[in-house]
Design an enzyme around this catalytic site. Structure first.
Site, PDB file in Angstrom:
ATOM      1  N   LYS A 202       0.780  -1.473  -0.056  1.00 15.61           N
ATOM      2  CA  LYS A 202      -0.111  -0.239   0.128  1.00 15.61           C
ATOM      3  C   LYS A 202       0.803   1.264   0.116  1.00 15.61           C
ATOM      4  O   LYS A 202       0.508   2.136  -0.757  1.00 15.61           O
ATOM      5  CB  LYS A 202      -0.886  -0.001   1.197  1.00 15.61           C
ATOM      6  CG  LYS A 202      -1.996   1.143   1.215  1.00 15.61           C
ATOM      7  CD  LYS A 202      -2.450   1.223   2.918  1.00 15.61           C
ATOM      8  CE  LYS A 202      -3.280  -0.142   3.192  1.00 15.61           C
ATOM      9  NZ  LYS A 202      -4.700   0.083   2.890  1.00 15.61           N
TER      10      LYS A 202
ATOM     11  N   ARG B 215      -2.925   2.946   8.930  1.00 17.44           N
ATOM     12  CA  ARG B 215      -3.326   1.748   8.407  1.00 17.44           C
ATOM     13  C   ARG B 215      -2.220   0.697   8.123  1.00 17.44           C
ATOM     14  O   ARG B 215      -1.050   1.229   7.875  1.00 17.44           O
ATOM     15  CB  ARG B 215      -3.991   2.037   6.866  1.00 17.44           C
ATOM     16  CG  ARG B 215      -5.295   2.391   6.758  1.00 17.44           C
ATOM     17  CD  ARG B 215      -5.812   2.298   5.177  1.00 17.44           C
ATOM     18  NE  ARG B 215      -7.246   2.719   5.083  1.00 17.44           N
ATOM     19  CZ  ARG B 215      -7.513   3.929   4.706  1.00 17.44           C
ATOM     20  NH1 ARG B 215      -6.461   5.177   4.530  1.00 17.44           N
ATOM     21  NH2 ARG B 215      -8.704   4.217   4.369  1.00 17.44           N
TER      22      ARG B 215
ATOM     23  N   GLY C 244      -8.141  -7.427   4.723  1.00 16.54           N
ATOM     24  CA  GLY C 244      -8.570  -7.709   5.922  1.00 16.54           C
ATOM     25  C   GLY C 244      -8.351  -8.307   6.936  1.00 16.54           C
ATOM     26  O   GLY C 244      -8.797  -8.441   8.029  1.00 16.54           O
TER      27      GLY C 244
ATOM     28  N   MET D 298      -5.510  -7.181   8.508  1.00 12.85           N
ATOM     29  CA  MET D 298      -4.787  -6.138   9.706  1.00 12.85           C
ATOM     30  C   MET D 298      -5.721  -5.212   9.838  1.00 12.85           C
ATOM     31  O   MET D 298      -6.813  -4.918   9.520  1.00 12.85           O
ATOM     32  CB  MET D 298      -3.741  -5.535   8.805  1.00 12.85           C
ATOM     33  CG  MET D 298      -2.774  -6.666   8.059  1.00 12.85           C
ATOM     34  SD  MET D 298      -1.639  -7.477   9.326  1.00 12.85           S
ATOM     35  CE  MET D 298      -0.705  -6.205   9.771  1.00 12.85           C
TER      36      MET D 298
ATOM     37  N   ARG E 218      -3.834  -1.209  -6.344  1.00 12.14           N
ATOM     38  CA  ARG E 218      -3.034  -2.359  -5.945  1.00 12.14           C
ATOM     39  C   ARG E 218      -3.534  -3.361  -7.376  1.00 12.14           C
ATOM     40  O   ARG E 218      -4.498  -3.307  -7.805  1.00 12.14           O
ATOM     41  CB  ARG E 218      -3.082  -3.113  -4.979  1.00 12.14           C
ATOM     42  CG  ARG E 218      -4.615  -3.414  -4.659  1.00 12.14           C
ATOM     43  CD  ARG E 218      -4.745  -3.951  -3.162  1.00 12.14           C
ATOM     44  NE  ARG E 218      -6.262  -4.119  -2.848  1.00 12.14           N
ATOM     45  CZ  ARG E 218      -6.563  -4.677  -1.648  1.00 12.14           C
ATOM     46  NH1 ARG E 218      -5.991  -4.664  -0.367  1.00 12.14           N
ATOM     47  NH2 ARG E 218      -7.864  -4.784  -1.475  1.00 12.14           N
TER      48      ARG E 218
ATOM     49  N   HIS F  43      -7.297 -30.974  10.528  1.00 11.84           N
ATOM     50  CA  HIS F  43      -6.667 -32.294  10.078  1.00 11.84           C
ATOM     51  C   HIS F  43      -7.340 -32.734   8.756  1.00 11.84           C
ATOM     52  O   HIS F  43      -6.542 -33.091   7.834  1.00 11.84           O
ATOM     53  CB  HIS F  43      -6.919 -33.358  11.326  1.00 11.84           C
ATOM     54  CG  HIS F  43      -6.500 -34.926  10.858  1.00 11.84           C
ATOM     55  ND1 HIS F  43      -7.264 -35.611  10.365  1.00 11.84           N
ATOM     56  CD2 HIS F  43      -5.409 -35.575  10.846  1.00 11.84           C
ATOM     57  CE1 HIS F  43      -6.819 -36.584  10.005  1.00 11.84           C
ATOM     58  NE2 HIS F  43      -5.368 -36.605  10.667  1.00 11.84           N
TER      59      HIS F  43
ATOM     60  N   SER G 139      12.673 -42.265 -15.606  1.00 10.42           N
ATOM     61  CA  SER G 139      11.684 -41.567 -15.157  1.00 10.42           C
ATOM     62  C   SER G 139      11.576 -41.780 -13.704  1.00 10.42           C
ATOM     63  O   SER G 139      11.501 -42.717 -13.096  1.00 10.42           O
ATOM     64  CB  SER G 139      10.554 -42.253 -15.800  1.00 10.42           C
ATOM     65  OG  SER G 139       9.340 -41.410 -15.378  1.00 10.42           O
TER      66      SER G 139
ATOM     67  N   ASN H 208       6.845 -40.197  -6.049  1.00 10.47           N
ATOM     68  CA  ASN H 208       6.144 -40.702  -4.896  1.00 10.47           C
ATOM     69  C   ASN H 208       6.833 -41.537  -3.856  1.00 10.47           C
ATOM     70  O   ASN H 208       6.885 -41.433  -2.958  1.00 10.47           O
ATOM     71  CB  ASN H 208       4.784 -41.327  -5.574  1.00 10.47           C
ATOM     72  CG  ASN H 208       4.076 -40.130  -6.270  1.00 10.47           C
ATOM     73  OD1 ASN H 208       3.964 -39.146  -6.367  1.00 10.47           O
ATOM     74  ND2 ASN H 208       2.850 -40.884  -7.119  1.00 10.47           N
TER      75      ASN H 208
ATOM     76  N   CYS I 167       7.376 -38.903 -13.345  1.00 11.30           N
ATOM     77  CA  CYS I 167       5.931 -39.481 -13.604  1.00 11.30           C
ATOM     78  C   CYS I 167       5.476 -39.695 -12.234  1.00 11.30           C
ATOM     79  O   CYS I 167       4.289 -40.012 -12.022  1.00 11.30           O
ATOM     80  CB  CYS I 167       5.919 -40.774 -14.214  1.00 11.30           C
ATOM     81  SG  CYS I 167       6.981 -42.141 -13.354  1.00 11.30           S
TER      82      CYS I 167
ATOM     83  N   TYR J  81      11.383 -34.166 -19.650  1.00  6.07           N
ATOM     84  CA  TYR J  81      10.119 -33.712 -19.502  1.00  6.07           C
ATOM     85  C   TYR J  81       9.473 -34.132 -18.246  1.00  6.07           C
ATOM     86  O   TYR J  81      10.006 -34.879 -17.382  1.00  6.07           O
ATOM     87  CB  TYR J  81       9.344 -34.705 -20.649  1.00  6.07           C
ATOM     88  CG  TYR J  81       9.105 -36.243 -20.253  1.00  6.07           C
ATOM     89  CD1 TYR J  81       8.319 -36.850 -19.442  1.00  6.07           C
ATOM     90  CD2 TYR J  81      10.244 -37.072 -20.861  1.00  6.07           C
ATOM     91  CE1 TYR J  81       8.234 -38.230 -19.186  1.00  6.07           C
ATOM     92  CE2 TYR J  81      10.113 -38.461 -20.473  1.00  6.07           C
ATOM     93  CZ  TYR J  81       9.445 -39.148 -19.702  1.00  6.07           C
ATOM     94  OH  TYR J  81       9.375 -40.132 -19.290  1.00  6.07           O
TER      95      TYR J  81
END
Lengths: 885, 885
Positions: free
Chosen positions: B23, B92, B101, B103, B336, B452, B772, B776, B840, B860
């Site tokens: 601001k 402000r 909103g 602050m 802004r 949770h 690859s 996970n 992947c 890739y």
């Protein structure tokens, strides 16, 4: 010009073991130093490898060189190959690494229908000459032409019967001529060819056979078991024959320069007069102790004694020597470093230092740490009266006692009830794995040293006897019988995995003891090594044992046994379960308050046993559900109670428990809610443990003793976990110090046991005063192998098929897991140059892994108490091989 | 001399966002370019941070600088702070990152019992002056003194009642004086002090309050949810007041330079005449669309329009502008970058390129890939009639339909029967995790955006609505009620995790569509990016969708669904089970023979859908027990049959099955007998799959189509595994080519998904044409986290407690898992410089992870089909930020 493939004995020396094989190199060395060796030559291992690689073609130039050396041999001995007098040779294999009895030998090569007569003429003994020819055809027929031994034996036996004699040497010359005829007929019939009469063809075929014996099944299995590379190849030794069977002034024997069983410095061995080596093996006549030779042939004995002493002095090693005396003249046929027991190896090495023969460092390198392992297991009391039922293959060392059980499910069930069982199966498959896990030891009636049972048991460090074919197992009847006796389920038996003995009843076991020589050797090891050696010990008794064996501290004190895991402290289980089942932090704290004095007492005892030495305590690590009943069993009980309308109160209680067990259950507990994750979510648990540690430490300090606690946070994957747990420990320590007015010096560090910790070790080191590599878990996570599952399901097959050379849970996987450790060491030291680095996985007591730890620059290894001496020795060897650090 | 802590608006500019807050920097910029901004100054974020770090002490020199700037302000506006006419200011907060909103703001500061009279005098409006004073005390009392808002409102309401008026602006001056008296009395009573009359004390206290508001709970939570660092601090803007509530020639409003919802280029916003900003918020009067202002105050409108256009041109961005008109004169209070929907962001960026305002690269950087995600979920059909039961917090995006279920065990059970369920709970705990896993979506009545349930659902990518307080859940009765209606277990409901709506019945869902602007933007992305983008797809339908969304191939085609996993192809399950239960290789081969034509058909369809593009097929990966019934359930059935004397034939059959299930059961299936370990032990399975691949490929080639199969071996930890599986694939390919006379080009490569593969990638690359990264599993093994267990049991707590900043299963953990990838990339390229490198894991569609993959030099990324556009955009941004590779 072609490569040199053939070396006369006088052209080589002992250093050429790789090229000439062990036997060839030593024959050359003995020739070089002037000992009486029958002349000969060696065809190199290179020739063998090229022959095998080229699809069984002699490398170019090889045969020409053989011809050339043969001519030289003829000149040296004054005989002619295929001529008069006939030069006869032996053809023997000789690999760079000793593979006793695994390869083939042919004697008396060069005989044929003509030269046998020349041989009779030259020796003046037709019976002897024809016996040589008979033996030659039999060996050649077997080794080169693949005709079974017993086919020859049957013919010979028939002729002996007809001649009305018992012993081989009683068969007259004429009968032997007929035996030879029948042998040749057998060859014609079985091999579809005439027995080759041309000595050069005989030689050529024999050399090929020795080359090819490198890949016979026995040899392959032997290399597999003994981890010998497949690409060494074997050399071929062609040597002019000498004969120990030319009368009572001839003989043959084997001697050791020291006692190979005890290591005592004594001339030790056996001989037979008027015999060839194979007669000794046949076992019809009993050999005499070598001392007797002094009376029978004193001159030969004197010469032999002097030569043996000279050889030991020359090689500075205990020698295993084959000799032959031909008509009073001594010939050396072989010398090699003598095999010996672990006890003997230690005694000989230490004695030789005292004799000024070798240095302490050499002595340390002489003792194989892996061999020493065998004398460090709990073993059968040597004074016990044993009732041996049968003997199988000693597949995995150690001794075990337990009830015989014939079904893996039953084994698991009984073990869960706290009973000790021995799993007995015809053979094991991956489906039996849970039974092996549950058992004290394994006994199978089928399978060899590389069978599933053998590999799995060795991997788990459990005693096993396999291939015990004398026992007949009746699975349906839950029993086995042997020699008319029957062992039923529940009967107690004992196994000795070091000897293969299966014994009736519970045999008494004894803890290993260190001999004075071993203590002396280990003291030298301690002077040389730069790697520290600690022990993994969870109880004061273990700590005491470890200290006795030379541990310089405890590298891993697990606290789960103190929580009742594994059947320890059964009285604590209800309190631990109360803690686990707590629904609120208050309930949990109440249970922990009861556990606190117990934990404090545990630590008090351990600190006291290790007074003045560091003790690394790992805070609670296993998932909490390990302290609760088994989910499936509980579910079954609930379902049955429901189906049969059982007691509603009991049902409700079990249902409630089942719900909690379900809630805590995990898909992959190894990767689940355990380690420091427990402390992060339930800080009150670690707080209690830290308090117990510091209260115990304070108590000892007040008693005037020195304590050095190292608090270890397990399973850290992110520095933030360690940061918070460290703060918790420090806060607790400060609280105890404030309450008691006593301060204790301590450090906080972490296990490095997941790969993320390795690659972020620079961050983690900022919060850790020490790292301890937990290589069991690091191996699991680096490979993605669950040890519980892998060893039974596929790892045995991987080892059998040589996908992996070693079980990575036994010997540290250096290229993978080791690489991760190196990364962690480098990053850790970058942040904290003086960080203490240890290893507390089972690898800490395995020699090749200890060697790696030395090279990687670790501060110490920590091994199970019984393996501490192995680690001390291996650490010394590493320092000698790679330099001190 | 002290640091400069205070900047007049004319001293700063837009680049100083970090120091002056968003601001403050923009107020400075507007002042700098000559726009009508009420004068003021900004206290820096540094001052805030030093204040908070020092235990709430003003940094030395700060107050003196405030005094100095205040004097300057007095000069500029010709008023005096605490004098006549009185200078009033607003105070402000303004952080470097917008926290709308979150602050606090105080208006009209400088008023007291004296200056209120001067203010009345200066404005000629006592009612207005007293209303200003009233508002000031209320705001100050709330923000600085911590007195609840409603306490003031109650007083004001009582006075309005007494005065007999409804609207605030109708309250007469005299009544307002009495309100002020009562407010001051409230302050005295609640704060234990007089309302501060000294303006400088007011200012000092207000600045402190703004500083401290940085750490109020709302702000902390907002930063947590939006991943804003805690150490930015907030600036404080002190600005002379202007008033939109000085009559019908005054007003206040907010405008956007483009439509923030659609992105259309139109002047968009609302205003109220005779009002202050807070009146708009209060919602008593309805604001007018800004177009109406053109009629009501044409001069001000014209000026506003021109200023807004100028600001957009100046910032080259859509602006969100606050303005006030005081007695016909326009003032700019804030500008802004305007928040916008994903659709609008895309349209605005593309339009601005066409307008010549920004470059294509700038346009690409303007669209936040994470935001785009929201328009790529399957969502509620916008044309559907919705029966909305209630609205909660939109905790995890996407839409879900299923039967309401109130118990995690029941959810798991129904899901196992193939039914779709929504788990409804008051809140969730780690004990509910299996229910969340089983459910399509989660609905809770309690908890916020970081509860949770919210964290776990986001981690799993499942839709969730949390904190839906309107519903009342009756767990015992298995139902919830809302507005007099009741939803019982089994009733179908729908969730919209993007809006928080909970709807009755099954609402129709629609696949996302790409707008023309989005297609254009993505086309630019494709020109810029150097990282390839593929899709993870297991079926021809998915492959088609992926292609439509711009996938350049398939990076991961899993074959387990083709084996019936996850309820696909239920007709195949019996054949698959036959294969799994086979006792011999022959039995297994017989079952595989039946599977072969099915697999061939699968691959045919996928190759056809991806014609001309590469398709990476992963051979079977999951442990075989996943294809069998659940062990515990089976054990219960067997036990109950036994206990109740059920049908012996059925019992025997179930017992046999149970034995096999037990034998296949694993402690840690994630680390168990799966991946290439299956192919190593049962080569016939991989052989069948390879045959199906090559037979399908040959068939397509015969039809004149191009195919590019890439055969991928999963879970390789040692090069020897890959070597053998590669040979198996090659042998099978050659056999098919020989049988059919057609050759197909293909490659063989491997997943890199365990840490050992990363650190031995140089060895593995010798056998792999491509890697690859299976991030996970690599995340699971690197951390030692089982995803199934971690997310429910401790990961949520780790995220809540900021042990980890991000869920590593969502955003790639760059320091740990990323480091392992970098090691693998380096080693792999060392052996094979042209090796193809992909990812992947699910991270392939997550923007920060895509950025990492670009930097790490991957070839890739492969993402789920719906995330392909996100990956394309993220890859382009990475190329712009870090340079093309």
């Amino acid at each position: 010009m072609s490569k040199k493939y053939v070396y006369l004995f006088q052209e080589g020396d002992a250093s050429q073991r790789q090229l000439l094989g062990g036997k060839g190199a030593n024959l050359a060395e003995m020739t070089r130093i002037g000992l009486p060796v029958p002349p000969g030559f060696t065809i190199t291992t290179e020739a063998c490898n090229e022959y095998l690689a080229s699809g069984k073609q002699f490398p170019a130039g090889l045969w020409e060189q053989v011809e050339e050396k043969l001519a030289e041999l003829e000149r040296q001995v004054g005989k002619r190959f295929g001529g008069r007098p006939p030069l006869l040779v032996s053809v023997r294999s000789g690999a760079p690494v000793s593979m006793p009895g695994m390869m083939d030998t042919i004697l008396n090569l060069g005989l044929n229908d003509t030269t046998v007569e020349y041989h009779a003429e030259a020796t003046g003994d037709p019976r002897f000459a024809w016996d040589c020819y008979r033996r030659f055809i039999q060996m050649f027929g077997n080794v080169v032409l693949g005709i079974a031994h017993h086919r020859f034996e049957e013919i010979f036996f028939e002729h002996k019967r007809r001649a009305g004699v018992e012993a081989d040497y009683q068969v007259p010359a004429e009968a032997l001529r007929r035996v030879v005829e029948d042998y040749k007929a057998l060859v014609r019939q079985e091999a579809g060819r005439e027995f080759p009469q041309e000595p050069r063809e005989q030689l050529r075929l024999a050399i090929q056979a020795v080359f090819e014996s490198w890949n016979n099944p026995r040899a392959i299995v032997y290399r597999q078991v003994n981890k010998i590379p497949d690409d060494l190849g074997t050399a071929v030794n062609v040597q002019s024959m000498v004969f120990g069977n030319m009368g009572m002034d001839s003989g043959t024997g084997v001697v050791f320069t020291r006692n190979p069983s005890t290591g005592a410095k004594e001339f030790y061995g056996e001989y037979l007069l008027n015999a060839q080596g194979e007669d000794v093996v046949a076992g019809i006549r009993t050999p005499q102790p070598v001392a007797v030779l002094e009376r029978e042939l004193p001159a030969a004995y004197d010469q032999l004694y002097r030569v043996c002493h000279l050889l030991e002095q020359h090689f500075k090693e205990m020698q295993d020597i084959e000799f032959t005396i031909e008509r009073g003249k001594l010939y050396m046929l072989q010398c090699r470093t003598g095999k010996r027991t672990a006890q003997a190896a230690i005694k000989i090495a230490v004695d030789m230092v005292h004799e000024g023969l070798i240095t302490r460092e050499e002595a340390l390198l002489r003792v194989e740490p892996a061999q020493v392992e065998k004398i460090l297991y709990r073993s059968v009391d040597p004074n016990a009266q044993l009732d041996v039922l049968a003997t199988g293959l000693p597949a995995s060392p150690g001794a075990a006692v337990g009830e015989a059980v014939f079904d893996p499910d039953r084994a698991e069930q009984l073990a869960r009830e706290g009973r000790r069982v021995i799993l007995v199966r015809p053979e094991t498959t991956p489906d039996d794995i849970h039974g092996i896990v549950a058992a004290q030891g394994v006994l199978t009636s089928r399978g060899g040293m590389t069978s599933h049972a053998a590999i799995v048991a060795r991997g788990m460090g459990k005693p096993a006897v396999v291939g015990c074919e004398a026992i007949r197992i009746d699975l349906a009847g839950r029993s086995f019988s042997v020699n008319g006796r029957t062992v039923r389920e529940g009967d107690v038996i004992s196994l000795d995995g070091g000897t293969g003995n299966v014994m009736w009843g519970a045999v008494p076991l004894v803890d290993p003891e260190l001999s004075p020589e071993f203590r002396e050797l280990l003291a030298w090891a301690d002077e040389v090594r730069t790697l520290g050696v600690r022990a993994n010990a969870d109880t004061p008794v273990d700590a005491q044992k470890a200290r006795e064996f030379g541990a310089e501290g405890i590298g891993l004190c697990r606290t789960e046994h103190m929580f009742g895991q594994g059947g320890y402290h059964p009285e604590r289980m209800p309190v631990v379960q109360e803690m686990v089942l707590a629904e609120t932090a208050e309930e949990r704290r109440a249970a922990l308050d009861k556990l606190l004095p117990m934990q404090r007492e545990d630590f008090y005892g351990i600190f006291k046993a290790m007074e003045g030495l560091p003790v690394t305590i790992r805070l609670l690590d296993p998932p909490l559900h390990e302290f609760l009943p088994h989910q499936e069993q509980l579910a079954v009980e609930v379902a049955v109670l429901r189906a049969t309308g059982g007691d509603p109160a009991q049902l409700e209680q079990k249902e409630r428990l089942l719900r909690k067990v379900r809630a805590l259950a995990e898909m992959n507990p190894m990767l689940g809610f355990r380690g420091c994750r427990l402390g992060m979510i339930f800080p009150e648990i670690y707080e209690m443990q830290a308090r117990a540690i510091f209260e115990a430490a304070v108590q000892l300090v007040r008693e005037g003793l020195r304590v050095e606690p190292e608090v270890m946070i397990p399973l850290v994957s992110h520095v933030e976990e360690l940061r918070r747990m460290r703060q918790l420990v420090e806060k607790t320590a400060e609280a105890v110090f404030a309450e008691t007015g006593v301060r204790v010096r301590y450090t906080v560090g972490t296990m490095i046991e997941v790969p993320r910790a390795c690659v972020t070790a620079d961050e983690i080191a900022a919060e850790a005063e020490f790292f301890s590599f937990g290589t069991n878990d690091l191996t699991q996570t680096a490979f993605g192998f669950s040890r519980d599952d892998a060893e039974g399901k596929f790892l045995a097959a991987y080892l059998q098929q040589k996908v992996l050379r070693e079980n990575p849970f036994v010997a540290l996987d250096q290229p993978g897991v080791g690489r991760l450790m190196e990364i962690a060491v480098e990053l850790g030291r970058k942040t904290r140059p003086d960080i203490k680095l240890g290893i507390c996985g089972e690898h800490g007591g395995e020699p090749s892994s200890v060697d790696f730890c030395h090279r990687a620059g670790l501060t110490y290894v920590s091994a199970s108490p019984l393996r501490v001496p192995i680690a001390r020795l291996a650490a010394a060897q590493a320092a000698i091989r790679h330099g001190r650090r």
